[in-house]
Write an enzyme that holds these catalytic residues in place. Structure first.
Site, short mmCIF file in Angstrom:
data_model
loop_
_atom_site.label_atom_id
_atom_site.label_comp_id
_atom_site.label_asym_id
_atom_site.label_seq_id
_atom_site.Cartn_x
_atom_site.Cartn_y
_atom_site.Cartn_z
N TYR A 1 0.88 -1.17 0.00
CA TYR A 1 0.00 0.00 0.00
C TYR A 1 0.91 1.21 0.00
CZ TYR A 1 -3.29 3.44 2.08
OH TYR A 1 -4.05 4.54 2.35
N ASN B 1 0.99 5.29 -0.53
CA ASN B 1 0.57 6.67 -0.75
C ASN B 1 1.81 7.33 -1.33
OD1 ASN B 1 -2.17 6.99 0.26
ND2 ASN B 1 -1.28 6.28 2.17
N ARG C 1 -11.36 9.32 -6.56
CA ARG C 1 -12.18 9.44 -5.36
C ARG C 1 -12.06 10.83 -4.75
NH1 ARG C 1 -8.56 5.59 -3.74
NH2 ARG C 1 -8.09 6.75 -1.84
N ASP D 1 -11.85 11.69 -0.86
CA ASP D 1 -11.77 11.20 0.51
C ASP D 1 -11.98 12.41 1.41
OD1 ASP D 1 -11.04 8.88 -0.78
OD2 ASP D 1 -9.01 8.82 0.04
N ASP E 1 -1.97 5.23 -4.17
CA ASP E 1 -2.80 6.43 -4.18
C ASP E 1 -1.93 7.63 -4.52
OD1 ASP E 1 -5.39 5.61 -3.70
OD2 ASP E 1 -5.37 6.08 -1.56
#
Length: 125
Positions: free
Chosen positions: A35, A37, A81, A83, A112
């Site tokens: 993951y 960012n 998206r 957020d 992301d």
């Protein structure tokens, strides 16, 4: 088995729970998933992802993921998206572009992309 599109939508929706659970969110990921960012260091492995999610959620009163657009092709899913971070009675939206790789029913990579200055503002920094 759910499609990659459905898996990503479900994972994003799990952040919208009244009290998001990092362990529940991390169950969507393979044991060796990454993951990332992009402006920050990546979290590697399900346990690290759970800890990263917990760290994001700690200063927040809540968060809401709203998928604006989502496309998938094979095992790749991309979504745009908003957020929205809720901190101290303030709601701050952050526009995000997410890229996901899904294999054997689990997310193996999540990247992301967002503006770090806006992200820090959203988190109240």
């Amino acid at each position: 088995m759910p499609t990659p599109d459905e898996i990503v939508r479900s994972m994003c929706e799990s952040w919208n729970a009244p009290t998001p659970d990092p362990d529940q969110i991390s169950k969507y990921f393979a044991e060796d998933a990454v993951y990332h960012n992009i402006p920050l260091e990546p979290a590697v492995g399900r346990a690290a992802i759970s800890a990263t999610v917990a760290g994001f959620l700690a200063p927040l009163d809540g968060i809401h993921f709203e998928i604006r657009h989502q496309v998938s092709s094979g095992n790749i899913v991309m979504n745009e998206r908003t957020d929205t971070f809720h901190v101290s009675g303030r709601a701050t939206p952050l526009r995000v572009m997410g890229v996901f790789e899904v294999n054997d029913g689990l997310i193996t990579a999540w990247r992301d992309y967002f503006d770090l200055a806006q992200g820090n503002q959203a988190m109240g920094f």
